[in-house]
Design an enzyme around this catalytic site. Structure first.
Site, PDB file in Angstrom:
ATOM      1  N   ARG A  80     111.682  94.228  21.304  1.00  0.00           N
ATOM      2  CA  ARG A  80     111.304  94.895  22.550  1.00  0.00           C
ATOM      3  C   ARG A  80     111.968  94.162  23.713  1.00  0.00           C
ATOM      4  O   ARG A  80     111.335  93.388  24.424  1.00  0.00           O
ATOM      5  CB  ARG A  80     109.769  94.903  22.707  1.00  0.00           C
ATOM      6  CG  ARG A  80     109.260  95.812  23.814  1.00  0.00           C
ATOM      7  CD  ARG A  80     107.891  95.382  24.291  1.00  0.00           C
ATOM      8  NE  ARG A  80     107.868  94.005  24.752  1.00  0.00           N
ATOM      9  CZ  ARG A  80     108.290  93.604  25.937  1.00  0.00           C
ATOM     10  NH1 ARG A  80     108.816  94.449  26.805  1.00  0.00           N
ATOM     11  NH2 ARG A  80     108.215  92.319  26.272  1.00  0.00           N
ATOM     12  N   LYS A  98     117.025  82.924  29.595  1.00  0.00           N
ATOM     13  CA  LYS A  98     115.787  82.211  29.938  1.00  0.00           C
ATOM     14  C   LYS A  98     116.036  80.714  30.033  1.00  0.00           C
ATOM     15  O   LYS A  98     115.547  80.040  30.952  1.00  0.00           O
ATOM     16  CB  LYS A  98     114.713  82.472  28.869  1.00  0.00           C
ATOM     17  CG  LYS A  98     114.098  83.853  28.912  1.00  0.00           C
ATOM     18  CD  LYS A  98     112.915  83.903  29.853  1.00  0.00           C
ATOM     19  CE  LYS A  98     112.303  85.295  29.877  1.00  0.00           C
ATOM     20  NZ  LYS A  98     111.177  85.416  30.791  1.00  0.00           N
ATOM     21  N   ASN A 174     104.749  94.508  20.729  1.00  0.00           N
ATOM     22  CA  ASN A 174     103.383  94.260  21.201  1.00  0.00           C
ATOM     23  C   ASN A 174     102.469  93.694  20.117  1.00  0.00           C
ATOM     24  O   ASN A 174     101.778  92.699  20.328  1.00  0.00           O
ATOM     25  CB  ASN A 174     102.765  95.560  21.738  1.00  0.00           C
ATOM     26  CG  ASN A 174     103.303  95.931  23.098  1.00  0.00           C
ATOM     27  OD1 ASN A 174     104.006  95.138  23.721  1.00  0.00           O
ATOM     28  ND2 ASN A 174     102.994  97.119  23.552  1.00  0.00           N
ATOM     29  N   ASP A 193     105.807  84.406  27.023  1.00  0.00           N
ATOM     30  CA  ASP A 193     106.086  84.646  28.434  1.00  0.00           C
ATOM     31  C   ASP A 193     105.782  86.078  28.852  1.00  0.00           C
ATOM     32  O   ASP A 193     105.363  86.331  29.974  1.00  0.00           O
ATOM     33  CB  ASP A 193     107.553  84.310  28.739  1.00  0.00           C
ATOM     34  CG  ASP A 193     107.854  84.374  30.227  1.00  0.00           C
ATOM     35  OD1 ASP A 193     107.138  83.718  31.002  1.00  0.00           O
ATOM     36  OD2 ASP A 193     108.801  85.081  30.611  1.00  0.00           O
ATOM     37  N   ASP A 194     105.983  87.039  27.945  1.00  0.00           N
ATOM     38  CA  ASP A 194     105.713  88.444  28.283  1.00  0.00           C
ATOM     39  C   ASP A 194     104.226  88.667  28.545  1.00  0.00           C
ATOM     40  O   ASP A 194     103.861  89.515  29.359  1.00  0.00           O
ATOM     41  CB  ASP A 194     106.178  89.363  27.151  1.00  0.00           C
ATOM     42  CG  ASP A 194     107.646  89.171  26.835  1.00  0.00           C
ATOM     43  OD1 ASP A 194     108.461  89.352  27.738  1.00  0.00           O
ATOM     44  OD2 ASP A 194     107.965  88.809  25.689  1.00  0.00           O
ATOM     45  N   ALA A 227      99.852  99.830  28.822  1.00  0.00           N
ATOM     46  CA  ALA A 227      98.736  99.093  28.235  1.00  0.00           C
ATOM     47  C   ALA A 227      99.228  98.186  27.110  1.00  0.00           C
ATOM     48  O   ALA A 227      98.535  97.958  26.131  1.00  0.00           O
ATOM     49  CB  ALA A 227      97.681 100.068  27.702  1.00  0.00           C
ATOM     50  N   GLU A 229     101.657  94.453  26.072  1.00  0.00           N
ATOM     51  CA  GLU A 229     101.395  93.021  26.188  1.00  0.00           C
ATOM     52  C   GLU A 229     101.403  92.542  27.635  1.00  0.00           C
ATOM     53  O   GLU A 229     100.586  91.677  28.007  1.00  0.00           O
ATOM     54  CB  GLU A 229     102.381  92.226  25.337  1.00  0.00           C
ATOM     55  CG  GLU A 229     103.844  92.462  25.630  1.00  0.00           C
ATOM     56  CD  GLU A 229     104.742  91.959  24.500  1.00  0.00           C
ATOM     57  OE1 GLU A 229     105.105  90.771  24.520  1.00  0.00           O
ATOM     58  OE2 GLU A 229     105.081  92.750  23.607  1.00  0.00           O
TER      59      GLU A 229
END
Length: 493
Positions: A80, A98, A174, A193-194, A227, A229
């Protein structure tokens, strides 16, 4: 990235000197485009690729990484990537980007950072037909072998680099993101982090907004578009902040609603509500909304937060309704990249007559209204949070990272916002100050960690700020030209 390969110190010096302009190139939104074309622009590996075919000997694969003192690992399985979906091993661009920010924003030594991509296949049919695709040409493996692979990877990393090695999960699907966070958070030094970084930066924006509205966070009603993560991470941290301000946890949860692709998340709906969503699945209101706009009309939220990655769903009528309901509507369009944003800064400021408090996931230019007022949208970028948190975690030798760490980081970030920044419409400090912001967050988090017995680096530094500043890696160049005025008088010319 070519500069980084040829002259690493110069790369970070250039990046730091103009980070506000270059951050969108190194990270969002350009990194999304780079990931979609990763096999076509690939020159040489910048991280470690581990495939499910390596199961059983991942430790030997990890041994091949040339650095012996890694402190931070960012890992993805590419399922994702931002709002772009399953990109398989093309997702390697995210850990690479990152970790560039770990160094540029918080001064973590680049050689102590390791980007990793786990290859278990991809369900992206276009990539499976792409001759330049660098990963396994197979559908994504969702069997128990996948879990065994991740278990073996975590053990291999900590076996080589130590139990305190920070492992950041990035852009997993997710279901796996929440599952792995629950599974590993008490066993390893890890965070997602997400879920947690996004939560902290969004909460910091809400805390900053209360300076403008005078309305405490405990009195807000929040409606999420999405709705997954990110939404659930933000919602849980908002609940934690409300509870800290004296609101019972159940009352805090009732102030948060979510709207996903199946409609309003509520009790008893036909579509399945995930176990992570259940705390925010409330009894259905008097009438069930059939669109996000109807949900806004029915629930009358003070803040809407977009994290669905589904494009322009904060329509003009939604924005106008928010302006009619609230004197200072809070509108966060946090989806990345820019093409996936729920609305633009210009739309938000124009349709709310400049009254909204707006933040976005991707950068937008200054907006000037017909009456001459100008607004600079705050960018709710996770780069404000994760580098500073990582720096504190590494320097404190933390073994486990609690959600309280991200609550402290959010509060520290909101305190960095100055009155002039707020007057410009910003909810976050300028990105040009991000190194200083990261140091302040690291100091605040370190103080929290030591005060709560979570730090294992001893002796405890008595003064945290000088200690943090003494440990950051710098891209400053040493001068080898002596000062002529310091030479002895009789020195030869």
């Amino acid at each position: 990235m070519g500069i980084q390969e040829r002259n690493e110190k110069l790369f970070y010096r250039v990046l730091q000197d103009d980070i506000e302009r270059l951050l969108p190139v190194v990270y969002t939104p350009t990194v999304g485009l780079a990931c979609t074309q990763y096999g076509h622009i690939f020159r040489r590996p910048k991280g470690l690729f581990i495939s499910i075919s390596d199961r059983g000997h991942i430790r030997s694969v990890v041994n091949n990484w040339p650095e012996n003192d890694v402190k931070a690992v960012v890992v993805t399985d590419g399922e994702r990537i931002l709002g772009l979906g399953d990109l398989g091993v093309y997702g390697m661009g995210i850990p690479v980007g990152k970790l560039c920010l770990y160094t540029a924003c918080a001064g973590i030594h680049p050689h102590k950072c390791l980007p990793v991509c786990i290859d278990v296949g991809t369900d992206n049919t276009s990539l499976l037909k792409d001759p330049f695709y660098m990963g396994l040409y197979q559908k994504r493996d969702r069997s128990p072998a996948y879990d065994d692979l991740i278990d073996e990877f975590m053990e291999a990393i900590t076996d080589r680099y130590g139990q305190n090695t920070l492992i950041q999960f990035e852009d997993f699907g997710n279901h796996n993101a929440f599952r792995f966070l629950r599974k590993y958070r008490e066993k390893y030094c890890t965070f997602n982090d997400d879920i947690q970084g996004t939560a902290a930066v969004a909460l910091a924006g809400l805390l900053a907004a209360q300076k403008a509205t005078g309305k405490p966070i405990a009195e807000h009603k929040v409606l999420f578009l999405g709705a997954g993560e990110a939404a659930l991470g933000i919602a849980n941290l908002i609940v934690m902040a409300m509870v800290e301000n004296g609101v019972p946890v159940e009352d805090a949860r009732r102030r948060i609603w979510m709207y996903d692709k199946h409609g309003l998340v509520r009790q008893g709906r036909e579509e399945k509500v995930d176990s992570n969503q259940e705390p925010f699945a409330h009894p259905a209101p008097d009438s069930i909304p059939h669109s996000f706009e109807e949900a806004v009309t029915l629930l009358k939220p003070s803040a809407i937060i977009g994290v669905a990655g589904a494009g322009r769903l904060f329509t003009p009528s939604v924005l106008q309704k928010m302006a009619a309901i609230n004197d200072r509507p809070i509108i966060f369009a946090l989806s990345n990249p820019t093409a996936k944003a729920e609305c633009t800064a210009e739309e938000a400021y124009t349709l709310t007559e400049g009254r909204c408090l707006f933040a976005s996931g991707s950068p937008f230019d200054v907006v000037t209204l017909p009456d001459g007022r100008s607004f600079k949208a705050g960018q709710g970028n996770n780069a404000y949070i994760f580098p500073g948190v990582a720096l504190a975690v590494i320097l404190s030798s933390v073994r486990h990272i609690s959600d309280r760490v991200f609550l402290e980081a959010a509060k520290a970030l909101s305190e960095q916002l100055s009155p002039p920044d707020l007057a410009q419409g910003r909810l976050y400090p300028p990105l040009s100050h991000i190194r200083e912001v990261s140091v302040c967050i690291a100091v605040r988090v370190m103080e929290f960690l030591y005060a709560n017995g979570m730090a294992f680096h001893y002796p405890e530094p008595p003064e945290k700020e000088p200690y943090v500043r003494s440990k950051v890696w710098t891209s400053q160049y040493d001068s080898f030209v002596p000062d002529v005025y310091q030479w002895p008088r009789n020195a030869p010319s």
